[in-house]
Design an enzyme around this catalytic site. Sequence first.
Site, mmCIF file in Angstrom:
data_model
loop_
_atom_site.group_PDB
_atom_site.id
_atom_site.type_symbol
_atom_site.label_atom_id
_atom_site.label_comp_id
_atom_site.label_asym_id
_atom_site.label_seq_id
_atom_site.Cartn_x
_atom_site.Cartn_y
_atom_site.Cartn_z
ATOM 1 N N ASP A 166 1.014 -1.318 0.006
ATOM 2 C CA ASP A 166 -0.090 0.066 -0.070
ATOM 3 C C ASP A 166 0.894 1.271 -0.005
ATOM 4 O O ASP A 166 2.164 1.287 0.362
ATOM 5 C CB ASP A 166 -0.940 0.024 1.237
ATOM 6 C CG ASP A 166 -2.302 0.808 1.030
ATOM 7 O OD1 ASP A 166 -3.298 0.641 1.305
ATOM 8 O OD2 ASP A 166 -2.147 1.773 0.021
HETATM 9 C C1 GLC Z 1 -4.352 4.156 -0.283
HETATM 10 C C2 GLC Z 1 -5.343 3.046 0.159
HETATM 11 C C3 GLC Z 1 -5.277 1.912 -1.089
HETATM 12 C C4 GLC Z 1 -5.157 2.524 -2.516
HETATM 13 C C5 GLC Z 1 -3.876 3.248 -2.213
HETATM 14 C C6 GLC Z 1 -3.583 3.851 -3.740
HETATM 15 O O1 GLC Z 1 -3.698 4.645 0.785
HETATM 16 O O2 GLC Z 1 -4.946 2.385 1.334
HETATM 17 O O3 GLC Z 1 -6.443 1.377 -0.835
HETATM 18 O O4 GLC Z 1 -5.384 1.776 -3.318
HETATM 19 O O5 GLC Z 1 -3.416 4.011 -1.366
HETATM 20 O O6 GLC Z 1 -4.386 4.924 -3.866
#
Ligand code: GLC
Length: 746
Positions: free
Chosen positions: A295
């Site tokens: 993430d």
């Molecule tokens: C965010 C979220 C995740 C998302 C990623 C990209 O922090 O936790 O669900 O896909 O970053 O935006």
Amino acid sequence: MRFTKVIQGLEYTEVKLMKIIIAVLAAAVFCAPAGAVDQAGIERRVNALLSRMTLEEKLGQLQQLAGEANGDLHPEHLVLAKKGALGSTLHVRGAARVNELQKAALASRLKIPLLFSFDVIHGYRTIFPVPLAETASWDTDIVREAASVAAAESRAAGIRWTFAPMVDIARDPRWGRIVEGSGEDTWLGSAMARARVNGFQGADYSAPGKIAACAKHWAAYGAAEGGRDYNSTDVSERTLREIYFPPFKAALEEGVATFMSAFNDLNGVPATANRWLMTDILRKEWGFQGFVVSDYTAVDELINHGIAADGAEAAAKALTAGVDMEMVSRSYNSEGARLLKEKRISPAQLDEAVRRVLRVKFRAGIFDSPLADEKEEADVLLAPAHLKAARNAAVRSFVLLKNDGALPLSGALSSIAVIGALAADKEAPLGPWVGDGRARDTVDILRGLRERAGAGIKVSYSPVGGPLDKSTDFSGALEAARGADAVIAVVGENQEMSGEASSRSSLALPGNQLELLKALRAAGKPVIAVLMNGRPLEIGWLADNLSAVLEIWHPGTMAGGAVADVLFGDASPGGKLPFSWPRATGQVPFYYNHRNTGRPANPDAKYSSRYLDLAITPQFPFGYGLSYSSFTLSGFELSASVIPAKGSLIASALLENVSSRAGDEVVQLYIRRKAASSTRPVRELRGFTRVTLLPGEKRRIEFKLGHKELGFLDEKFRFKVEPGELTVWISTSSEGGLTGSFRVSK
Ligand code: GLC
């Protein structure tokens, strides 16, 4: 009177059965399996390419960087792409911009294309209801279609990979991200996970209109203590395997291309550095062949977690755990060469991560067709068929929680008053994660109602009252209400009150909305509450005192039309709750499939598992929802009273529409084991089907109960069907219903 049979949600009449048999025979003779992908050929291409890559090019494939929120790319992206030192971007979108950056990558030594990703959670430009709402339709076809439309629009805009479906089970609605998933139940959540992956990817995600999907957030992110986003989780292996893992396994079985590691610490080891999750379970036990992306900056956040002293240690731990691509933080690239030199990672580990990324890129077809078609984008985004699908999905997601007869609105009405800031809000209907959606495209609720009312019904509006409104001057709203036959109050949460980093300590209606409703009720007109929200809210007073309560969630671009369809009776609501609706915040975490305890809650027994100050029952149960039609269930049958452990039986009941209106009902099947090798929930959903019946129509609804439905994990976490007695319910919510029991013999 039509008499048909529904088995596991598929309606069979004799004629239809014959057609199916003929089609199956023809397919077996003439057609190769649909979507057959040449996996062996891909492996050969991956390994041939890998053998030619430099260290910088290998590390580059493991790097994802973010573009601007508006979809613009960064000049640095062009430089890195030309050097073959970038693997993927997120946010960069729009066919022309994607092609500009892709051409830079194609000018690199090995011409490895970039994988363009974006958070297309419930729509790209045509925004569908939030995933929690789509789940409330209990209609996997609708959910699949929503993902398919999102994929088609994303692909037209150059996106080849979405960070969806989010399949985190949520039992604590204080957690803002409950809105992004499928609620509290594993069986329902697994069905929705399969439908979404299939909608995004189809059988082959290189096909036109398809994109790679991503099961997230691996794992147990929804178990955040206190319902506070990003907080620690402490979950037993049994609960992980029985509750949190199955939707991910369902996504994997459906062929999901990628997984995303979660932010949270799980039992003392952050998911992003958790080899048990990323390798032992995901690779060795489940055989996952795709790749894992971290993430956003989750690799470097291992330092905050306190299990890495610096970026180098964070990179070593994440890569060794099995996280292949690093999102936004850059420790893999900045520390990779040193980690290899110091033998803190091995060349084989690095190669395996790169191999997985290349494999997904080949499967996504971006080597063979790396560029977007700049001509098609404008025609695909907001296509009329997409808007129609979004409106239909919204209608099917609505849940009618209370109705004393005020709905559908009577044709005799000459005036309605629409109250509340949310009624004219164009952002709130889109909910969190709006993809490339634009508020200006939203049909807000007020517009939808005015267009449907036409000249015959006067529609007045007062913006008084809203999630951020603290005023107690309701005079404008009361004046509008007094001049109308009926009052429609649109209340709930705005776009920022659920989603990521949007946990709330209280489930109370925010702002002055409850006080507003009490003032409107005192004005003496029938008040209909239209709830726009991303989680259950404390609405006991509304349920007790208002004429009707319609849950519309964040219904997407076509909100106004969908609300008008249902309020005016052009469509009947048929959705059901994907969670147990708490009476008060103090009840959470709260879910129907709880264990019985040694002293089950009994309001008449002091020494039982209950509260002194509140009933432990839900405001509305999981699986609950009303309709404008009325249905009865009768004729409960079990095809056997005893079956062997490897056997199966059919449970069925007769559903009848006893009203004068066609409508939908969701028939649900629950089981319970009274004695087993581990304590079992008091009820577990093991089947559901949404059916439409004409007035007076009867249909026998059948559910097969076999290994998949009856098994559970024994003390060694082996999935088995144990001997013993089971109770079965066939019902229209997780409470009540027709019941019977049978035995599994030794
Ligand atoms: C965010 C979220 C995740 C998302 C990623 C990209 O922090 O936790 O669900 O896909 O970053 O935006």
